[in-house]
Design a protein around this motif. Structure first.
Motif, PDB file in Angstrom:
ATOM      1  N   LYS A 165       0.890  -1.067   0.298  1.00 51.13           N
ATOM      2  CA  LYS A 165       0.044  -0.015   0.010  1.00 51.13           C
ATOM      3  C   LYS A 165       0.651   1.045   0.014  1.00 51.13           C
ATOM      4  CE  LYS A 165      -3.918  -2.086   2.301  1.00 51.13           C
ATOM      5  NZ  LYS A 165      -4.840  -2.057   3.482  1.00 51.13           N
ATOM      6  N   ALA A 166       2.057   1.114   0.757  1.00 51.68           N
ATOM      7  CA  ALA A 166       3.053   2.394   0.635  1.00 51.68           C
ATOM      8  C   ALA A 166       3.550   2.651  -0.676  1.00 51.68           C
ATOM      9  CB  ALA A 166       4.003   2.014   1.651  1.00 51.68           C
ATOM     10  N   VAL A 167       3.794   1.393  -1.432  1.00 52.76           N
ATOM     11  CA  VAL A 167       4.514   1.782  -2.732  1.00 52.76           C
ATOM     12  C   VAL A 167       3.335   2.404  -3.471  1.00 52.76           C
ATOM     13  CG1 VAL A 167       5.549   0.405  -4.640  1.00 52.76           C
ATOM     14  CG2 VAL A 167       6.081  -0.144  -2.271  1.00 52.76           C
ATOM     15  N   ASP A 168       2.266   1.783  -3.465  1.00 54.97           N
ATOM     16  CA  ASP A 168       1.170   2.292  -4.291  1.00 54.97           C
ATOM     17  C   ASP A 168       0.845   3.753  -4.276  1.00 54.97           C
ATOM     18  OD1 ASP A 168       0.805  -0.156  -5.376  1.00 54.97           O
ATOM     19  OD2 ASP A 168      -0.740  -0.816  -4.116  1.00 54.97           O
ATOM     20  N   LYS A 169       0.806   4.219  -2.912  1.00 58.27           N
ATOM     21  CA  LYS A 169       0.713   5.446  -2.525  1.00 58.27           C
ATOM     22  C   LYS A 169       2.073   6.351  -2.770  1.00 58.27           C
ATOM     23  CE  LYS A 169       0.382   6.579   1.946  1.00 58.27           C
ATOM     24  NZ  LYS A 169      -0.064   6.802   3.136  1.00 58.27           N
ATOM     25  N   GLY A 170       3.146   5.963  -2.822  1.00 60.79           N
ATOM     26  CA  GLY A 170       4.294   6.323  -3.478  1.00 60.79           C
ATOM     27  C   GLY A 170       4.152   6.690  -4.915  1.00 60.79           C
ATOM     28  N   ILE A 171       3.705   5.779  -5.622  1.00 62.79           N
ATOM     29  CA  ILE A 171       3.498   5.979  -7.217  1.00 62.79           C
ATOM     30  C   ILE A 171       2.601   7.237  -7.413  1.00 62.79           C
ATOM     31  CG2 ILE A 171       2.528   5.001  -9.186  1.00 62.79           C
ATOM     32  CD1 ILE A 171       5.293   4.158  -8.589  1.00 62.79           C
ATOM     33  N   ASP A 172       1.402   7.032  -6.644  1.00 63.14           N
ATOM     34  CA  ASP A 172       0.309   8.375  -6.600  1.00 63.14           C
ATOM     35  C   ASP A 172       1.144   9.775  -6.295  1.00 63.14           C
ATOM     36  OD1 ASP A 172      -2.258   9.237  -7.041  1.00 63.14           O
ATOM     37  OD2 ASP A 172      -2.242   9.540  -5.121  1.00 63.14           O
ATOM     38  N   GLY A 173       1.844   9.501  -5.587  1.00 63.50           N
ATOM     39  CA  GLY A 173       2.620  10.848  -5.043  1.00 63.50           C
ATOM     40  C   GLY A 173       3.348  11.175  -6.378  1.00 63.50           C
ATOM     41  N   ILE A 174       4.344  10.398  -6.879  1.00 61.72           N
ATOM     42  CA  ILE A 174       5.120  10.518  -7.777  1.00 61.72           C
ATOM     43  C   ILE A 174       4.582  11.205  -9.188  1.00 61.72           C
ATOM     44  CG2 ILE A 174       6.442   9.334  -9.837  1.00 61.72           C
ATOM     45  CD1 ILE A 174       7.566   7.457  -7.488  1.00 61.72           C
ATOM     46  N   LEU A 175       3.171  10.729  -9.524  1.00 61.49           N
ATOM     47  CA  LEU A 175       2.556  10.976 -10.522  1.00 61.49           C
ATOM     48  C   LEU A 175       2.007  12.572 -10.415  1.00 61.49           C
ATOM     49  CD1 LEU A 175       0.627   7.866 -11.605  1.00 61.49           C
ATOM     50  CD2 LEU A 175       2.458   8.817 -12.687  1.00 61.49           C
ATOM     51  N   LYS A 176       1.777  12.729  -9.114  1.00 62.93           N
ATOM     52  CA  LYS A 176       1.055  13.897  -8.690  1.00 62.93           C
ATOM     53  C   LYS A 176       2.096  15.211  -8.767  1.00 62.93           C
ATOM     54  CE  LYS A 176      -2.913  12.574  -6.108  1.00 62.93           C
ATOM     55  NZ  LYS A 176      -3.273  12.514  -4.570  1.00 62.93           N
ATOM     56  N   THR A 177       3.314  14.809  -8.469  1.00 65.25           N
ATOM     57  CA  THR A 177       4.581  15.644  -8.489  1.00 65.25           C
ATOM     58  C   THR A 177       5.108  15.957 -10.046  1.00 65.25           C
ATOM     59  OG1 THR A 177       6.095  14.071  -7.519  1.00 65.25           O
ATOM     60  CG2 THR A 177       5.193  15.301  -5.980  1.00 65.25           C
ATOM     61  N   GLN A 178       5.037  15.378 -10.871  1.00 67.17           N
ATOM     62  CA  GLN A 178       5.521  15.636 -11.975  1.00 67.17           C
ATOM     63  C   GLN A 178       5.129  16.666 -12.660  1.00 67.17           C
ATOM     64  OE1 GLN A 178       4.642  12.448 -15.101  1.00 67.17           O
ATOM     65  NE2 GLN A 178       6.171  12.946 -16.428  1.00 67.17           N
ATOM     66  N   VAL A 179       6.011  17.743 -13.094  1.00 69.24           N
ATOM     67  CA  VAL A 179       5.770  18.970 -13.307  1.00 69.24           C
ATOM     68  C   VAL A 179       4.954  19.310 -14.658  1.00 69.24           C
ATOM     69  CG1 VAL A 179       6.920  21.314 -13.575  1.00 69.24           C
ATOM     70  CG2 VAL A 179       7.806  19.987 -11.950  1.00 69.24           C
ATOM     71  N   VAL A 180       3.980  20.165 -14.590  1.00 68.56           N
ATOM     72  CA  VAL A 180       3.195  20.318 -15.917  1.00 68.56           C
ATOM     73  C   VAL A 180       3.757  21.811 -16.173  1.00 68.56           C
ATOM     74  CG1 VAL A 180       1.067  20.882 -16.870  1.00 68.56           C
ATOM     75  CG2 VAL A 180       1.594  18.877 -15.158  1.00 68.56           C
ATOM     76  N   VAL A 181       4.196  21.932 -17.588  1.00 67.91           N
ATOM     77  CA  VAL A 181       4.664  23.150 -18.127  1.00 67.91           C
ATOM     78  C   VAL A 181       3.789  23.363 -19.296  1.00 67.91           C
ATOM     79  CG1 VAL A 181       6.421  24.641 -18.983  1.00 67.91           C
ATOM     80  CG2 VAL A 181       6.891  23.167 -17.186  1.00 67.91           C
ATOM     81  N   ASN A 182       3.022  24.752 -19.262  1.00 65.50           N
ATOM     82  CA  ASN A 182       1.943  24.829 -20.501  1.00 65.50           C
ATOM     83  C   ASN A 182       1.184  23.749 -20.743  1.00 65.50           C
ATOM     84  OD1 ASN A 182       3.013  27.476 -20.590  1.00 65.50           O
ATOM     85  ND2 ASN A 182       4.866  26.976 -21.984  1.00 65.50           N
TER      86      ASN A 182
END
Length: 319
Positions: A165-182
């Motif tokens: 569950k911690a790894v799955d939550k970590g993946i979600d965190g990784i996806l949420k922190t990927q930087v969006v530009v324009n």
């Protein structure tokens, strides 16, 4: 040895030293100078803290670095050593300490999926820390625990499930922190604010930016996950970004006293800057004054020679 042969040998030695420093392949490994690697197993047991983690330097007794951390490979390295020792001799004191360490990593995780550099800390130490692959190395270990792989076959199903569950939550965190530009996904910073999830600064010369080195390890871990539309899109976008910021036509030259960048049109293999400015994708270099520069030569020599500003980290990912 003839003079010409000696000169050739010296030149070759220098070339190897440059390659070792600036053109390291990107791998997720534990550093040889980590305290947990060099300490005896008895010292590891002795220095486990009440919360279950370890300091990066056992001799420190006060301040932020007296707290449990994942910096400089601390804590997850000790856990690995303990699990390996338990596998050898089946002494339960090693498995118990390893389990206590694993539970510490689970407790250390933020609700948003990230891990800070230092537990219950302040300043940049509380940022979600991708720097030097800290968070990714934690997730690699927890993934092994989740699957009871290798030296972690002894863990019970409850701990394995919590780790998954911690790894799955970590993946979600990784996806949420990927930087969006324009409106477009790019890559990740060395560290991200634990509240806003945006790239954040750390030391004076580590300003908010996109980091090629850390992004490579993140992508490599994402590639080990079961595929879904979000993960697939994340990987493609980050690889596209890395391809777009590769630099050709230069070579990095290290001497005994300095590091310089030399223009050379014959160099067609790309090299990458460690940091890129968000929005412009310009390579950036920063001295201890915290001022962004666009040429390595514009920062002080101490920082030019004391940090890995260039490398070929993405090469193995993009080949």
């Amino acid at each position: 040895m003839r003079k010409s042969a000696l000169s050739l040998l010296l030149s070759f030695t220098l070339l190897l030293s440059v390659a070792a420093v600036f053109l390291q392949p990107s791998t997720v490994v534990m550093a040889a100078d980590a305290t947990g690697v060099t300490s005896s197993i008895s010292d590891i047991l002795k220095h486990q803290q009440a919360d279950g983690g370890w300091k990066k330097d056992y001799s420190v007794t006060s301040g932020e670095w007296a707290k449990s951390t994942i910096d400089n490979n601390a804590t997850y390295t000790e856990i690995r050593r303990l699990a390996s020792e338990y596998k050898k001799n089946k002494d339960s004191k090693y498995s118990a300490a390893a389990v206590k360490g694993i539970n510490f990593l689970l407790n250390m995780q933020y609700a948003n999926g990230g891990w800070p550099q230092v537990y219950k800390s302040s300043g940049y130490h509380k940022h979600i820390t991708y720097n030097d692959d800290a968070m990714i190395n934690v997730m690699i270990l927890l993934d092994e625990v989740a699957n009871k792989k290798g030296d972690f076959s002894f863990v019970d199903s409850s701990l394995a499930d919590k780790s998954k569950k911690a790894v799955d939550k970590g993946i979600d965190g990784i996806l949420k922190t990927q930087v969006v530009v324009n409106g477009k996904l790019t890559a990740w910073g060395q560290q991200h604010d634990s509240s806003t999830l945006k790239p954040a600064g750390a030391r004076a010369y580590e300003v908010p930016s996109l980091s090629s080195k850390e992004s490579v390890s993140i992508v490599k871990f994402l590639k080990t996950r079961p595929s879904n539309s979000k993960i697939t899109a994340s990987i493609k976008a980050s690889e596209d970004w890395l391809k777009s910021v590769g630099i050709t036509g230069i070579k990095v030259v290290k001497t005994s006293s300095d590091v310089t960048v030399v223009n050379d049109k014959s160099v067609t293999a790309p090299i990458w800057a460690r940091f890129y400015e968000i929005g412009t994708n310009k390579a950036i270099f920063v001295g201890r004054d915290g001022v962004v520069k666009y040429k390595l030569s514009d920062i002080e020599k101490e920082r030019r020679t004391g940090y890995a500003w260039y490398g070929n980290w993405p090469a193995s990912l993009l080949k």
